[in-house]
Design a protein around this motif. Structure first.
Motif, short mmCIF file in Angstrom:
data_model
loop_
_atom_site.label_atom_id
_atom_site.label_comp_id
_atom_site.label_asym_id
_atom_site.label_seq_id
_atom_site.Cartn_x
_atom_site.Cartn_y
_atom_site.Cartn_z
N ASN A 38 0.60 -1.33 0.61
CA ASN A 38 0.15 -0.19 -0.15
C ASN A 38 0.58 1.30 0.44
O ASN A 38 1.91 1.21 0.42
N ILE A 39 0.24 2.16 -0.68
CA ILE A 39 1.34 4.26 0.29
C ILE A 39 1.46 4.11 1.19
O ILE A 39 0.53 3.95 2.02
N LYS A 55 -0.54 -6.77 -10.91
CA LYS A 55 -0.48 -4.90 -11.54
C LYS A 55 0.18 -3.49 -10.21
O LYS A 55 -0.60 -3.81 -8.77
N ILE A 56 0.52 -2.90 -10.78
CA ILE A 56 1.44 -1.66 -9.97
C ILE A 56 0.91 -0.75 -10.79
O ILE A 56 0.56 -0.18 -11.50
N MET A 57 0.66 0.11 -9.00
CA MET A 57 -0.70 0.97 -9.72
C MET A 57 -0.30 2.63 -9.27
O MET A 57 0.82 2.33 -7.51
N ARG A 58 -0.36 3.73 -9.47
CA ARG A 58 0.37 4.65 -8.76
C ARG A 58 -1.15 5.35 -8.58
O ARG A 58 -1.86 5.70 -9.25
N GLU A 59 -1.30 6.25 -7.30
CA GLU A 59 -2.82 6.82 -6.88
C GLU A 59 -2.36 7.97 -6.25
O GLU A 59 -1.48 8.54 -5.67
N CYS A 77 9.81 -6.41 -8.21
CA CYS A 77 9.70 -4.80 -8.87
C CYS A 77 10.72 -3.52 -8.37
O CYS A 77 10.64 -3.54 -7.60
N SER A 78 11.16 -2.66 -9.30
CA SER A 78 11.98 -2.09 -9.67
C SER A 78 11.96 -1.12 -8.11
O SER A 78 12.52 -0.23 -7.58
N MET A 79 10.94 -0.69 -8.02
CA MET A 79 10.51 0.56 -7.67
C MET A 79 10.04 0.10 -5.65
O MET A 79 10.12 0.67 -5.40
N THR A 80 10.13 -1.48 -5.84
CA THR A 80 10.17 -1.74 -4.12
C THR A 80 11.82 -1.43 -3.37
O THR A 80 12.00 -1.50 -2.97
N ILE A 92 3.86 3.07 -5.06
CA ILE A 92 2.84 2.24 -5.17
C ILE A 92 2.09 1.66 -4.65
O ILE A 92 2.16 1.48 -3.63
N LYS A 93 1.48 1.25 -5.30
CA LYS A 93 0.27 0.27 -4.52
C LYS A 93 0.12 -1.24 -5.67
O LYS A 93 0.62 -0.88 -6.63
N ALA A 94 0.75 -2.27 -4.93
CA ALA A 94 0.74 -3.62 -5.60
C ALA A 94 -0.67 -4.50 -5.66
O ALA A 94 -1.30 -4.97 -3.91
#
Length: 209
Positions: A38-39, A55-59, A77-80, A92-94
């Motif tokens: 979660n964000i 799915k990787i989401m931006r909120e 996941c590179s952002m992780t 991000i949220k996954a």
């Protein structure tokens, strides 16, 4: 569970690294729709996707959500990774797109293996490159593609990920992932149907081409 890690990553990592992964990883089973990250959450472990799709989401609380990219079997996941190394909160949220399994690795091991295993370094750097390219594709689609083109491209990608011509999504769910409105998505889906590209059913879409 050990067998599933070897089966997924056996062609990527050397045996010694695979043994360390199986000895240190926490294996988590997830169901479709589960929120895995979660964000605002601090990330304390790195995911290796053993099976399934995430799915990787931006909120944005004002603008809604935007699908950035999908993770498939064998991905991370590179952002992780960035959040782990920088000890930052997730931006991000996954969300689980399907049922699956993920191996969660401690941050300490992630950094230790960078200096000990060539295959791990290559995997991490390639993962950064792959996710960066997918982000560029997302930006390009927003900047240069019309919404009907983005929608059809999205449907093709969903079909590829599920290995099925039938996409089981509501118009509202698609609108959320494309940061659009249900009315716009419904209208464009009708246009695609008239063009003979899809067939609409209740809560599902069938690709015809």
């Amino acid at each position: 569970m050990k067998e599933s890690i070897f089966k997924t990553y056996g062609g990527i990592f050397e045996k010694g690294l695979l043994e360390e992964i199986t000895n240190t990883a926490k294996i988590i089973a997830f169901k479709e729709g589960d929120a895995l990250i979660n964000i605002g959450q601090y990330i304390k472990s790195m995911p290796l996707l053993i099976d399934g799709v995430i799915k990787i989401m931006r909120e944005d609380f004002d603008a809604g959500e935007l699908l950035l990219y999908f993770l498939e079997k064998g991905d991370t996941c590179s952002m992780t990774l960035s959040c782990c190394i920088g000890e930052k909160k997730s931006e991000i949220k996954a969300i689980a797109e399907t049922d699956g399994l993920v191996a969660m690795l401690p941050i300490q091991k992630m950094e230790e293996w960078l200096s000990r295993y060539h295959s791990w370094r290559s995997f991490v750097f390639q993962s950064y490159n792959n996710r960066f390219q997918e982000l560029l594709n997302t930006i390009d689609s927003i900047a240069f593609m019309k919404m009907d083109e983005r929608l059809y491209s999205y449907l093709l990608e969903k079909s590829k990920l599920s290995n099925s011509k039938t996409i089981e999504k509501t118009h509202q769910e698609i609108a959320n992932e494309l940061n659009s409105s249900r009315v716009v998505i419904s209208r464009l889906l009708k246009v695609l149907e008239k063009e003979g590209k899809i067939l609409l059913s209740r809560n599902s879409i069938q690709l015809l081409n």
